[in-house]
Design an enzyme around this catalytic site. Structure first.
Site, PDB file in Angstrom:
ATOM      1  N   ASP A   9       0.925  -1.010  -0.066  1.00 52.17           N
ATOM      2  CA  ASP A   9      -0.049  -0.218  -0.095  1.00 52.17           C
ATOM      3  C   ASP A   9       0.754   1.229  -0.159  1.00 52.17           C
ATOM      4  OD1 ASP A   9      -2.446   1.466   0.613  1.00 52.17           O
ATOM      5  OD2 ASP A   9      -1.456   1.763   2.630  1.00 52.17           O
ATOM      6  N   LEU A  10       0.574   2.526  -0.510  1.00 54.42           N
ATOM      7  CA  LEU A  10       1.080   3.508  -0.402  1.00 54.42           C
ATOM      8  C   LEU A  10       1.265   4.453   0.805  1.00 54.42           C
ATOM      9  CD1 LEU A  10       3.431   5.394  -2.078  1.00 54.42           C
ATOM     10  CD2 LEU A  10       1.412   6.436  -3.025  1.00 54.42           C
ATOM     11  N   ASP A  11      -0.158   4.911   1.035  1.00 47.89           N
ATOM     12  CA  ASP A  11      -0.143   5.982   2.228  1.00 47.89           C
ATOM     13  C   ASP A  11      -0.305   5.259   3.473  1.00 47.89           C
ATOM     14  OD1 ASP A  11      -0.517   7.961   0.240  1.00 47.89           O
ATOM     15  OD2 ASP A  11      -2.523   8.035   0.359  1.00 47.89           O
ATOM     16  N   THR A  17       1.609  10.393   3.955  1.00 50.53           N
ATOM     17  CA  THR A  17       0.725  11.100   3.292  1.00 50.53           C
ATOM     18  C   THR A  17      -0.618  11.540   4.153  1.00 50.53           C
ATOM     19  OG1 THR A  17       0.373   9.451   1.878  1.00 50.53           O
ATOM     20  CG2 THR A  17       1.560  11.373   0.945  1.00 50.53           C
ATOM     21  N   LYS A  45      -8.401   6.433   6.228  1.00 47.99           N
ATOM     22  CA  LYS A  45      -7.302   5.663   5.955  1.00 47.99           C
ATOM     23  C   LYS A  45      -7.695   4.488   4.961  1.00 47.99           C
ATOM     24  CE  LYS A  45      -4.027   7.389   9.320  1.00 47.99           C
ATOM     25  NZ  LYS A  45      -3.340   6.888  10.446  1.00 47.99           N
ATOM     26  N   SER A 114      -2.427   0.767  -4.278  1.00 46.43           N
ATOM     27  CA  SER A 114      -2.866   1.952  -3.549  1.00 46.43           C
ATOM     28  C   SER A 114      -4.274   2.587  -3.958  1.00 46.43           C
ATOM     29  CB  SER A 114      -1.918   3.135  -3.693  1.00 46.43           C
ATOM     30  OG  SER A 114      -2.317   4.437  -3.261  1.00 46.43           O
ATOM     31  N   ALA A 115      -5.157   2.916  -3.279  1.00 51.71           N
ATOM     32  CA  ALA A 115      -6.457   3.600  -3.319  1.00 51.71           C
ATOM     33  C   ALA A 115      -6.132   5.024  -4.107  1.00 51.71           C
ATOM     34  CB  ALA A 115      -7.414   3.787  -2.382  1.00 51.71           C
ATOM     35  N   LYS A 145     -10.986  -0.544  -1.983  1.00 49.69           N
ATOM     36  CA  LYS A 145     -10.808  -1.414  -0.867  1.00 49.69           C
ATOM     37  C   LYS A 145     -12.107  -1.202   0.059  1.00 49.69           C
ATOM     38  CE  LYS A 145      -5.804  -0.513  -1.105  1.00 49.69           C
ATOM     39  NZ  LYS A 145      -4.750  -0.060  -0.366  1.00 49.69           N
ATOM     40  N   GLU A 169      -0.161  -3.668   4.634  1.00 51.76           N
ATOM     41  CA  GLU A 169      -1.044  -2.495   4.695  1.00 51.76           C
ATOM     42  C   GLU A 169      -1.252  -1.910   5.928  1.00 51.76           C
ATOM     43  OE1 GLU A 169      -4.018  -0.909   3.761  1.00 51.76           O
ATOM     44  OE2 GLU A 169      -4.180  -1.447   1.631  1.00 51.76           O
ATOM     45  N   ASP A 170      -1.932  -0.635   5.897  1.00 55.67           N
ATOM     46  CA  ASP A 170      -2.000   0.026   7.449  1.00 55.67           C
ATOM     47  C   ASP A 170      -3.411   0.331   7.568  1.00 55.67           C
ATOM     48  OD1 ASP A 170      -2.233   1.833   5.201  1.00 55.67           O
ATOM     49  OD2 ASP A 170      -2.031   3.442   6.783  1.00 55.67           O
TER      50      ASP A 170
HETATM   51  P1  B16 Z   1      -6.625  10.259  -3.443  1.00 61.60           P
HETATM   52  P2  B16 Z   1      -3.507   4.160   0.151  1.00 61.60           P
HETATM   53  C1  B16 Z   1      -5.344   5.988   0.006  1.00 61.60           C
HETATM   54  O1  B16 Z   1      -4.260   5.520  -0.340  1.00 61.60           O
HETATM   55  C2  B16 Z   1      -5.330   6.794   1.454  1.00 61.60           C
HETATM   56  O2  B16 Z   1      -5.092   6.061   2.348  1.00 61.60           O
HETATM   57  C3  B16 Z   1      -6.658   7.573   1.714  1.00 61.60           C
HETATM   58  O3  B16 Z   1      -6.737   8.410   2.774  1.00 61.60           O
HETATM   59  C4  B16 Z   1      -7.154   8.299   0.336  1.00 61.60           C
HETATM   60  O4  B16 Z   1      -8.455   8.822   0.648  1.00 61.60           O
HETATM   61  C5  B16 Z   1      -7.224   7.511  -0.840  1.00 61.60           C
HETATM   62  O5  B16 Z   1      -5.797   6.990  -1.036  1.00 61.60           O
HETATM   63  C6  B16 Z   1      -7.551   8.321  -2.053  1.00 61.60           C
HETATM   64  O6  B16 Z   1      -6.628   8.991  -2.404  1.00 61.60           O
HETATM   65  O7  B16 Z   1      -7.345  11.152  -3.166  1.00 61.60           O
HETATM   66  O8  B16 Z   1      -5.120  10.654  -3.634  1.00 61.60           O
HETATM   67  O9  B16 Z   1      -6.870   9.533  -4.939  1.00 61.60           O
HETATM   68  O10 B16 Z   1      -3.467   3.875   1.517  1.00 61.60           O
HETATM   69  O11 B16 Z   1      -4.575   3.066  -0.661  1.00 61.60           O
HETATM   70  O12 B16 Z   1      -2.217   4.142  -0.488  1.00 61.60           O
HETATM   71 MG    MG Z   2      -2.757   3.264   3.343  1.00 60.50          MG
END
Ligand code: B16
Ligand code: MG
Length: 217
Positions: A9-11, A17, A45, A114-115, A145, A169-170
């Site tokens: 996962d990224l964030d 972030t 998250k 990542s989402a 997710k 994953e976090d």
């Molecule tokens: P964006 P991940 C997710 O990333 C974040 O954890 C989540 O807080 C955020 O709303 C989502 O990405 C969408 O991000 O607005 O940049 O498209 O944890 O799946 O890497």
């Molecule tokens: Mg994350």
């Protein structure tokens, strides 16, 4: 060992972030006339941008139409982009790069799951794009997710079966997505916030390939 690929996962796993997402959402909430706390932010998250907005509106007990929602999501993203613009490789979380290098030298493939629709932009900023054999982000999936799509697509791009994949994953939504994909899971953070992971570690600082092998022999 069963594991042939690791999906990150990224964030919250590779970079923090969440703090930038939070200050952007906090500004939107201020504008709407309520305070959005850091505790509320925990619920965002791993959740997609539009679903995050729905949660924010629920917290503020605010009802608005579709067009206003689109406008607020765009505004939040522009704020967020202005913050992540200044990101550098120094923001990669401790231990991530050495661990990825160990995976590579042991023949384990690496993918991003990542989402975020801004994932590629962030990878460029932190100069990490080339470490990944596949990148699946919010632009490539229809179902957010806890749907397993993001991780299943990662396995397909890497040419491995889900049973050969390990996800880091976090967020609970991400752990549920990995579980739904039939993959192994290591949670990053606190055990009490991450249910159903095989193992939970605080981060990569004290984690290495030998530990992984001992868990998944
Ligand atoms: P964006 P991940 C997710 O990333 C974040 O954890 C989540 O807080 C955020 O709303 C989502 O990405 C969408 O991000 O607005 O940049 O498209 O944890 O799946 O890497
Ligand atoms: Mg994350």
């Amino acid at each position: 060992m069963n594991i042939r690929a690791c999906l990150f996962d990224l964030d919250g796993v590779v970079v923090d972030t969440a703090k930038y997402h939070y200050i952007a959402w906090e500004k939107i909430a201020d504008e709407l006339g309520f305070h959005f706390t850091e505790k509320d932010n925990e619920r965002l998250k791993g959740v997609s941008r539009m679903e995050s907005l729905e949660i924010l509106l629920e917290v503020g007990k605010i009802k608005i139409d579709y067009y206003k929602k689109e406008e607020l999501a765009l505004k939040k993203n522009n704020l967020y982009l202005s913050y992540i613009q200044r990101m550098t490789p120094d923001e990669i979380l401790p231990g991530v790069i050495p661990f990825m290098d160990e995976l590579k030298s042991n023949g384990i493939m690496i993918a991003l799951g990542s989402a975020s629709k801004n994932a590629l932009f962030i990878l460029e900023k932190i100069k990490l794009t080339l470490k990944f054999d596949a990148v699946i982000d919010g632009n490539k999936v229809k179902n957010a997710k806890p749907d397993p799509e993001v991780f299943l697509k990662g396995a397909i791009e890497l040419g491995v079966t889900p049973q050969n994949c390990l996800v880091f994953e976090d967020a609970q939504a991400g752990i549920d997505a990995a579980r739904n994909a039939g993959m192994y899971i290591i949670g990053i953070g606190q055990t009490e916030n991450l249910k159903n992971a095989d193992h939970v570690i605080p981060g990569f600082q004290k984690f290495n390939f030998n530990q992984l092998v001992s868990w998944y022999m």
